[in-house]
Design an enzyme around this catalytic site. Structure first.
Site, PDB file in Angstrom:
ATOM      1  CB  ALA A 132      -0.915   0.006   1.230  1.00  0.00           C
TER       2      ALA A 132
ATOM      3  CB  THR B  32      -0.062   6.949   2.248  1.00  0.00           C
ATOM      4  OG1 THR B  32      -1.323   7.608   2.306  1.00  0.00           O
ATOM      5  CG2 THR B  32      -0.256   5.494   1.869  1.00  0.00           C
TER       6      THR B  32
ATOM      7  CB  THR C  47      10.457   2.188  -5.940  1.00  0.00           C
ATOM      8  OG1 THR C  47      10.892   2.698  -7.198  1.00  0.00           O
ATOM      9  CG2 THR C  47      10.572   3.305  -4.917  1.00  0.00           C
ATOM     10  CG  ASP C  48      14.137   1.271  -9.934  1.00  0.00           C
ATOM     11  OD1 ASP C  48      13.160   2.027  -9.725  1.00  0.00           O
ATOM     12  OD2 ASP C  48      14.427   0.847 -11.075  1.00  0.00           O
ATOM     13  CD  GLU C  49      10.467   5.904  -9.505  1.00  0.00           C
ATOM     14  OE1 GLU C  49      10.203   7.049  -9.131  1.00  0.00           O
ATOM     15  OE2 GLU C  49       9.734   5.245 -10.260  1.00  0.00           O
TER      16      GLU C  49
ATOM     17  CE1 TYR D  52       6.141   5.810  -4.875  1.00  0.00           C
ATOM     18  CE2 TYR D  52       7.876   5.989  -6.531  1.00  0.00           C
ATOM     19  CZ  TYR D  52       7.027   5.213  -5.758  1.00  0.00           C
ATOM     20  OH  TYR D  52       7.063   3.833  -5.870  1.00  0.00           O
TER      21      TYR D  52
ATOM     22  CE  LYS E 225       7.595   2.540  -1.715  1.00  0.00           C
ATOM     23  NZ  LYS E 225       6.475   1.693  -1.247  1.00  0.00           N
TER      24      LYS E 225
ATOM     25  CG  ASN F  87       6.176  -3.922 -11.157  1.00  0.00           C
ATOM     26  OD1 ASN F  87       5.660  -4.875 -10.607  1.00  0.00           O
ATOM     27  ND2 ASN F  87       7.406  -3.541 -10.840  1.00  0.00           N
TER      28      ASN F  87
ATOM     29  CE  LYS G  20       1.819   5.244 -11.195  1.00  0.00           C
ATOM     30  NZ  LYS G  20       1.687   4.075 -10.364  1.00  0.00           N
TER      31      LYS G  20
ATOM     32  CB  VAL H 257       6.524  11.715 -25.172  1.00  0.00           C
ATOM     33  CG1 VAL H 257       7.983  11.396 -24.869  1.00  0.00           C
ATOM     34  CG2 VAL H 257       5.802  10.482 -25.691  1.00  0.00           C
TER      35      VAL H 257
ATOM     36  N   GLY I 264      12.389  17.656 -12.144  1.00  0.00           N
ATOM     37  CA  GLY I 264      13.328  16.711 -11.513  1.00  0.00           C
ATOM     38  C   GLY I 264      13.308  15.327 -12.151  1.00  0.00           C
TER      39      GLY I 264
HETATM   40  P1  NAD Z   1      -1.066   1.460  -6.887  1.00  0.00           P
HETATM   41  O1  NAD Z   1      -1.086   2.944  -6.777  1.00  0.00           O
HETATM   42  O2  NAD Z   1      -1.601   0.810  -8.123  1.00  0.00           O
HETATM   43  O3  NAD Z   1      -1.867   0.808  -5.665  1.00  0.00           O
HETATM   44  C1  NAD Z   1      -1.724   1.279  -4.362  1.00  0.00           C
HETATM   45  C2  NAD Z   1      -2.814   0.639  -3.507  1.00  0.00           C
HETATM   46  O4  NAD Z   1      -2.621   1.094  -2.150  1.00  0.00           O
HETATM   47  C3  NAD Z   1      -4.223   1.029  -3.918  1.00  0.00           C
HETATM   48  O5  NAD Z   1      -5.058  -0.113  -3.937  1.00  0.00           O
HETATM   49  C4  NAD Z   1      -4.667   2.005  -2.834  1.00  0.00           C
HETATM   50  O6  NAD Z   1      -6.059   1.986  -2.597  1.00  0.00           O
HETATM   51  C5  NAD Z   1      -3.884   1.486  -1.636  1.00  0.00           C
HETATM   52  N1  NAD Z   1      -3.666   2.541  -0.637  1.00  0.00           N
HETATM   53  C6  NAD Z   1      -3.227   3.809  -0.828  1.00  0.00           C
HETATM   54  N2  NAD Z   1      -3.201   4.480   0.339  1.00  0.00           N
HETATM   55  C7  NAD Z   1      -3.621   3.611   1.292  1.00  0.00           C
HETATM   56  C8  NAD Z   1      -3.796   3.717   2.695  1.00  0.00           C
HETATM   57  N3  NAD Z   1      -3.548   4.863   3.358  1.00  0.00           N
HETATM   58  N4  NAD Z   1      -4.221   2.629   3.392  1.00  0.00           N
HETATM   59  C9  NAD Z   1      -4.488   1.459   2.729  1.00  0.00           C
HETATM   60  N5  NAD Z   1      -4.356   1.314   1.398  1.00  0.00           N
HETATM   61  C10 NAD Z   1      -3.917   2.379   0.690  1.00  0.00           C
HETATM   62  O7  NAD Z   1       0.450   1.048  -6.631  1.00  0.00           O
HETATM   63  P2  NAD Z   1       1.298  -0.106  -7.315  1.00  0.00           P
HETATM   64  O8  NAD Z   1       1.818   0.365  -8.607  1.00  0.00           O
HETATM   65  O9  NAD Z   1       0.545  -1.380  -7.241  1.00  0.00           O
HETATM   66  O10 NAD Z   1       2.534  -0.154  -6.302  1.00  0.00           O
HETATM   67  C11 NAD Z   1       2.524  -1.028  -5.185  1.00  0.00           C
HETATM   68  C12 NAD Z   1       3.812  -0.842  -4.415  1.00  0.00           C
HETATM   69  O11 NAD Z   1       4.925  -1.082  -5.265  1.00  0.00           O
HETATM   70  C13 NAD Z   1       4.002   0.587  -3.875  1.00  0.00           C
HETATM   71  O12 NAD Z   1       4.536   0.508  -2.583  1.00  0.00           O
HETATM   72  C14 NAD Z   1       4.991   1.224  -4.837  1.00  0.00           C
HETATM   73  O13 NAD Z   1       5.763   2.197  -4.194  1.00  0.00           O
HETATM   74  C15 NAD Z   1       5.819   0.016  -5.264  1.00  0.00           C
HETATM   75  N6  NAD Z   1       6.409   0.119  -6.594  1.00  0.00           N
HETATM   76  C16 NAD Z   1       5.638   0.252  -7.712  1.00  0.00           C
HETATM   77  C17 NAD Z   1       6.239   0.295  -8.976  1.00  0.00           C
HETATM   78  C18 NAD Z   1       5.436   0.378 -10.246  1.00  0.00           C
HETATM   79  O14 NAD Z   1       6.028   0.361 -11.337  1.00  0.00           O
HETATM   80  N7  NAD Z   1       4.118   0.454 -10.211  1.00  0.00           N
HETATM   81  C19 NAD Z   1       7.617   0.222  -9.085  1.00  0.00           C
HETATM   82  C20 NAD Z   1       8.372   0.121  -7.940  1.00  0.00           C
HETATM   83  C21 NAD Z   1       7.752   0.030  -6.697  1.00  0.00           C
HETATM   84  P1  TYD Z   2       5.639   6.528 -14.951  1.00  0.00           P
HETATM   85  O1  TYD Z   2       4.866   5.439 -15.610  1.00  0.00           O
HETATM   86  O2  TYD Z   2       4.905   7.650 -14.319  1.00  0.00           O
HETATM   87  O3  TYD Z   2       6.618   5.812 -13.911  1.00  0.00           O
HETATM   88  P2  TYD Z   2       7.883   6.435 -13.091  1.00  0.00           P
HETATM   89  O4  TYD Z   2       7.785   7.897 -13.051  1.00  0.00           O
HETATM   90  O5  TYD Z   2       7.707   5.821 -11.742  1.00  0.00           O
HETATM   91  O6  TYD Z   2       9.107   5.931 -13.801  1.00  0.00           O
HETATM   92  O7  TYD Z   2       6.630   7.156 -16.021  1.00  0.00           O
HETATM   93  C1  TYD Z   2       7.531   6.348 -16.763  1.00  0.00           C
HETATM   94  C2  TYD Z   2       8.354   7.273 -17.635  1.00  0.00           C
HETATM   95  O8  TYD Z   2       7.484   7.825 -18.640  1.00  0.00           O
HETATM   96  C3  TYD Z   2       8.949   8.446 -16.903  1.00  0.00           C
HETATM   97  O9  TYD Z   2      10.250   8.724 -17.451  1.00  0.00           O
HETATM   98  C4  TYD Z   2       8.000   9.600 -17.203  1.00  0.00           C
HETATM   99  C5  TYD Z   2       7.476   9.256 -18.581  1.00  0.00           C
HETATM  100  N1  TYD Z   2       6.082   9.684 -18.869  1.00  0.00           N
HETATM  101  C6  TYD Z   2       5.812  10.389 -20.034  1.00  0.00           C
HETATM  102  O10 TYD Z   2       6.703  10.673 -20.861  1.00  0.00           O
HETATM  103  N2  TYD Z   2       4.517  10.750 -20.270  1.00  0.00           N
HETATM  104  C7  TYD Z   2       3.508  10.461 -19.409  1.00  0.00           C
HETATM  105  O11 TYD Z   2       2.331  10.847 -19.675  1.00  0.00           O
HETATM  106  C8  TYD Z   2       3.803   9.722 -18.210  1.00  0.00           C
HETATM  107  C9  TYD Z   2       2.734   9.382 -17.227  1.00  0.00           C
HETATM  108  C10 TYD Z   2       5.111   9.349 -17.989  1.00  0.00           C
END
Ligand code: NAD
Ligand code: TYD
Length: 344
Positions: free
Chosen positions: A85, A103, A128-130, A155, A159, A185, A194, A211, A280
């Site tokens: 979460a 959160t 996250t790798d970020e 963000y 994390k 992911n 995303k 973009v 940034g």
């Molecule tokens: P997401 O935004 O799709 O889902 C987040 C979920 O957390 C949602 O279901 C939301 O309702 C719930 N949530 C938010 N605030 C909450 C709270 N206060 N209490 C309970 N639930 C709450 O996120 P995701 O992409 O599935 O990412 C999941 C995890 O993986 C996160 O911790 C994120 O930092 C990490 N992560 C994601 C990516 C990616 O590419 N998506 C990459 C690296 C790490």
């Molecule tokens: P995003 O999916 O938001 O993931 P993260 O910022 O966690 O890497 O973005 C992936 C890459 O795509 C990032 O370099 C920002 C870029 N991006 C765009 O160019 N246009 C968009 O509308 C979005 C959402 C992201």
């Protein structure tokens, strides 16, 4: 195998949702508890095919609500916690950082306190790798688990703060933790704010694809099912206190990703619109996954097979994403991108 109780926070979101499904199917002998607040990013329709199963349970709670979290932990003695979460979108963290601190930092600390009070076998913190910041474009450099934390966005800073709390609860209280740091992911049920799902949904509707900057920023793409397998492995085999990076060797520029989607769907590259850069904006992420591979992880998707599977999934599952891109999402999109439409 003994019956176990697994708490999955954020199990209504993208990765947590895929993980819940993966665990419910793979371990009928485990009880899977999906705890989620159902923010804009969470929805339960993605679980409609298995929510009747006996080993699936849902609890609607805010992880930052200490009183409610403590009551949940009083009732259920979890064996494992996998903590997904979070507020997860970098762009939203730039416009509204505060909820990310509440959160991601406070919520994680509340869960750690709750976990400390019961005899858990493992707390896996999904990060996250970020948190490592950015790499330059030299293709021989990678993030390892030893790379210093240098987050650049609100963000990734939130994390990183939560990672350090998890580490501290291991060092101070001996909590059996692991931290995983994955790359970007993609896959089924990815929320269309995303890059990949935004591009697929907009290209299918023949709408412009924004973009940022020159499109040359690089991300290392990880299919969500390979990520679920990694978390499962770390949950059962990870050495307490260790960090594991997940991902690796699927690096693409954003422009390459967008063009691949447009070309696969047979649409025009004229849909691409270069817009003002993200503030940034991290240049490049790239993971060295050796440590996790040594634990036994092997991804099953290349970027080519994964993106083809994902595009097909979005074609077959319009019912899911079409309900999202109307309403509140539309307002978000117009606000986010009207600011950026000035360039070009
Ligand atoms: P997401 O935004 O799709 O889902 C987040 C979920 O957390 C949602 O279901 C939301 O309702 C719930 N949530 C938010 N605030 C909450 C709270 N206060 N209490 C309970 N639930 C709450 O996120 P995701 O992409 O599935 O990412 C999941 C995890 O993986 C996160 O911790 C994120 O930092 C990490 N992560 C994601 C990516 C990616 O590419 N998506 C990459 C690296 C790490
Ligand atoms: P995003 O999916 O938001 O993931 P993260 O910022 O966690 O890497 O973005 C992936 C890459 O795509 C990032 O370099 C920002 C870029 N991006 C765009 O160019 N246009 C968009 O509308 C979005 C959402 C992201």
């Amino acid at each position: 195998m003994a019956r176990k109780k697994i708490l999955v926070t954020g199990g209504a979101g993208f990765i947590g949702g895929n993980f819940v499904q993966y665990m419910v199917n793979k371990y009928p002998q485990y009880d899977i508890y999906n705890l989620d607040l159902l923010t804009y990013a969470g929805d339960l329709t993605k679980h409609r095919n298995f929510e009747q199963k006996k080993n699936y349970h849902f609890i609607k709670v805010d992880i930052a609500d200490r009183g409610k979290i403590m009551s949940v932990f009083k009732k259920e003695k979890f064996d494992y916690i996998t903590h997904f979460a979070a507020e997860s979108h970098v762009d939203r963290s730039i416009t509204d950082p505060e909820i990310f601190v509440r959160t991601n930092v406070l919520g994680t600390q509340v869960l750690l306190d709750a976990a400390k009070q019961i005899n858990i076998e493992k707390f896996v913190h999904v990060s996250t790798d970020e948190v490592y910041g950015e790499l330059d474009f030299d293709p021989t450099t990678f993030f390892t688990e030893e790379t210093p934390l240098q987050p650049n966005s609100p963000y990734s800073a939130s994390k990183a703060a939560s990672d350090l709390l998890v580490r501290a609860y291991h060092e101070t209280y001996g909590l059996p933790v692991n931290i995983t740091r994955c790359s970007n992911n993609y896959g089924p049920f990815h929320f269309p704010e995303k890059l990949i799902p935004l591009t697929i949904s907009r290209v299918l509707n023949e709408e412009m694809v924004p973009v940022y900057g020159d499109g040359k920023n690089i991300r290392d793409w990880l299919h969500v099912i390979d990520h679920c397998a990694a978390i499962d492995l770390v949950l059962h085999k990870g050495i307490h206190g260790e960090v594991y990076n997940v991902g690796g060797h699927n690096e693409r520029t954003n422009l390459e990703v967008v063009k691949t989607i447009i070309n696969t769907l047979g649409k025009s590259e004229e849909l691409i619109k270069f817009v003002a850069d993200r503030l940034g904006h991290d240049k490049r992420y790239a993971i060295d996954p050796s440590k996790l591979e040594n634990l036994g992880w092997k991804p099953t998707y290349s970027f080519e097979t994964g993106i083809a599977q994902t595009i097909n999934w979005y074609l077959d599952n319009k019912w899911w994403w079409e309900q999202i891109i109307s309403g509140e999402y539309k307002e978000y999109f117009d606000k986010q991108y009207s600011l950026k439409a000035k360039v070009n």
